[in-house]
Enzyme design. Structure first.
Site, PDB file in Angstrom:
ATOM      1  N   ARG A 178      18.686 -14.435  13.596  1.00 22.12           N
ATOM      2  CA  ARG A 178      18.596 -13.325  12.641  1.00 22.12           C
ATOM      3  C   ARG A 178      19.208 -12.039  13.213  1.00 22.12           C
ATOM      4  O   ARG A 178      19.955 -11.350  12.536  1.00 22.12           O
ATOM      5  CB  ARG A 178      17.126 -13.071  12.259  1.00 22.12           C
ATOM      6  CG  ARG A 178      16.471 -14.253  11.538  1.00 22.12           C
ATOM      7  CD  ARG A 178      15.064 -13.889  11.090  1.00 22.12           C
ATOM      8  NE  ARG A 178      15.093 -12.873  10.070  1.00 22.12           N
ATOM      9  CZ  ARG A 178      15.039 -13.100   8.757  1.00 22.12           C
ATOM     10  NH1 ARG A 178      14.909 -14.330   8.302  1.00 22.12           N
ATOM     11  NH2 ARG A 178      15.077 -12.115   7.905  1.00 22.12           N
ATOM     12  N   GLN A 203      21.869 -15.081  10.691  1.00 25.61           N
ATOM     13  CA  GLN A 203      21.528 -16.309   9.943  1.00 25.61           C
ATOM     14  C   GLN A 203      20.124 -16.175   9.355  1.00 25.61           C
ATOM     15  O   GLN A 203      19.205 -15.681  10.019  1.00 25.61           O
ATOM     16  CB  GLN A 203      21.578 -17.520  10.874  1.00 25.61           C
ATOM     17  CG  GLN A 203      22.975 -17.864  11.344  1.00 25.61           C
ATOM     18  CD  GLN A 203      22.930 -18.872  12.480  1.00 25.61           C
ATOM     19  OE1 GLN A 203      22.197 -18.698  13.448  1.00 25.61           O
ATOM     20  NE2 GLN A 203      23.724 -19.924  12.365  1.00 25.61           N
ATOM     21  N   PRO A 204      19.929 -16.653   8.121  1.00 27.68           N
ATOM     22  CA  PRO A 204      18.629 -16.515   7.457  1.00 27.68           C
ATOM     23  C   PRO A 204      17.635 -17.565   7.982  1.00 27.68           C
ATOM     24  O   PRO A 204      17.275 -18.508   7.275  1.00 27.68           O
ATOM     25  CB  PRO A 204      18.976 -16.729   5.986  1.00 27.68           C
ATOM     26  CG  PRO A 204      20.171 -17.627   6.020  1.00 27.68           C
ATOM     27  CD  PRO A 204      20.929 -17.295   7.256  1.00 27.68           C
ATOM     28  N   LYS A 205      17.189 -17.376   9.220  1.00 28.98           N
ATOM     29  CA  LYS A 205      16.355 -18.397   9.869  1.00 28.98           C
ATOM     30  C   LYS A 205      14.872 -18.123   9.640  1.00 28.98           C
ATOM     31  O   LYS A 205      14.443 -16.973   9.655  1.00 28.98           O
ATOM     32  CB  LYS A 205      16.639 -18.424  11.373  1.00 28.98           C
ATOM     33  CG  LYS A 205      18.011 -18.971  11.698  1.00 28.98           C
ATOM     34  CD  LYS A 205      18.253 -19.165  13.185  1.00 28.98           C
ATOM     35  CE  LYS A 205      19.492 -20.033  13.402  1.00 28.98           C
ATOM     36  NZ  LYS A 205      19.827 -20.231  14.812  1.00 28.98           N
ATOM     37  N   LYS A 206      14.123 -19.210   9.451  1.00 27.28           N
ATOM     38  CA  LYS A 206      12.666 -19.148   9.319  1.00 27.28           C
ATOM     39  C   LYS A 206      12.072 -20.249  10.173  1.00 27.28           C
ATOM     40  O   LYS A 206      12.741 -21.252  10.451  1.00 27.28           O
ATOM     41  CB  LYS A 206      12.249 -19.408   7.874  1.00 27.28           C
ATOM     42  CG  LYS A 206      12.373 -18.223   6.953  1.00 27.28           C
ATOM     43  CD  LYS A 206      11.866 -18.635   5.594  1.00 27.28           C
ATOM     44  CE  LYS A 206      11.248 -17.478   4.846  1.00 27.28           C
ATOM     45  NZ  LYS A 206      10.703 -17.906   3.549  1.00 27.28           N
TER      46      LYS A 206
END
Ligand code: AAE
Length: 271
Positions: free
Chosen positions: A125, A130-133
């Protein structure tokens, strides 16, 4: 500080000085950084890549302006990252759709990524955008099949299968549906006072990629709705091929393809 972040943290008698703070790769906590600086390497990474066809409208609904879709295929890469500098072993899933900047770079845009590593989430992030979760991601052989899973909030949002090592393929086959080497992301970070600090389309490529083995075969993909991991928004219309591959690679600095805050909106843009 006597040592700097990126060199393992410092335990000297002073805090980080200005020069250290503004240096590339600095991260916090200053004496035990959460995020690695480039380069950092992955060895013996196992990857199950699942390809399926979805609706072009579903892809269009996810792409940020001005990216354009380049096809109707979704790739879900499920990684078992066995030996990673800094981060240690962890698992990750990257969901990708083909996209291009008009008149510019073409690659694979990621609407969602899921990881078992909090350092990996932060690095993705803060640096790549990057849209990381966080999520539970698994890649395992179960008797004669590879089974890949992404689990969040107790729900298996992705379950993928492919037969275990039945048909070898060359590394070029991995690009059959999309050349995903250039990963495009929408990086979004605000200042503490609420002003937008970063709004960019970023791009990165793995360096020193060595593919040790690659296999192909038909795959299955099942998606379950979850508002916190809405991969179901790219519905499966046709299951295509899967690929199992094992590789080494290194993460190195990428590039900013578009800086929304520095570039005037194009004619016809919504801004
Ligand atoms: C291993 C990774 O770095 C995965 C990704 O970001 O695509």
């Amino acid at each position: 500080m006597t040592a700097t972040s990126g060199e393992g943290g410092g335990w000297g008698g002073t805090g980080p000085n200005r020069a250290e703070i503004i240096r590339s790769g600095f991260s916090t906590p200053a004496d035990s950084p959460h995020v690695p600086s480039f380069p950092f390497s992955y060895r013996n990474a196992e990857i199950l890549t699942l390809a399926y066809r979805t609706s072009p409208d579903a892809i269009a609904r996810l792409l940020p302006e001005p990216l354009e879709p380049t096809g109707d295929v979704v790739l879900i890469h499920i990684y078992k990252l066995n030996d990673t500098d800094w981060l240690g072993p962890y698992t990750e899933a990257n969901i990708m759709v083909g996209a291009r900047l008009p008149g510019g770079a073409e690659g694979a845009y990621s609407p969602w990524l899921f990881l078992s590593s909090s350092s990996g989430v932060s690095q993705g992030r803060e640096v790549h955008g990057q849209p990381k979760k966080d999520a539970k991601v698994q890649l395992r052989p179960k008797t004669d099949a590879w089974v890949g899973r992404v689990r969040r909030n107790g729900i298996d949002v992705v379950t993928g299968t492919m037969a275990y090592k039945q048909r070898r393929c060359g590394p070029e086959s991995l690009k059959r549906y999309m050349d995903f080497g250039l990963n495009l992301n929408l990086k979004v970070i605000d200042h503490i006072d609420g002003r937008p600090a970063i709004r960019q389309i970023t791009a990165r490529r793995f360096a020193d990629l060595t593919i040790h083995e690659s296999w192909e075969g038909p795959c299955t993909v099942e998606l379950r709705p979850n508002v916190q991991a809405p991969v179901y928004r790219l519905p499966v219309l046709e299951m295509l091929d899967g690929f199992y591959w094992r590789a080494d690679f290194t993460l190195v600095p990428g590039v900013i393809l578009l800086d929304y805050l520095a570039t005037p909106p194009a004619a016809g843009s919504s801004a």
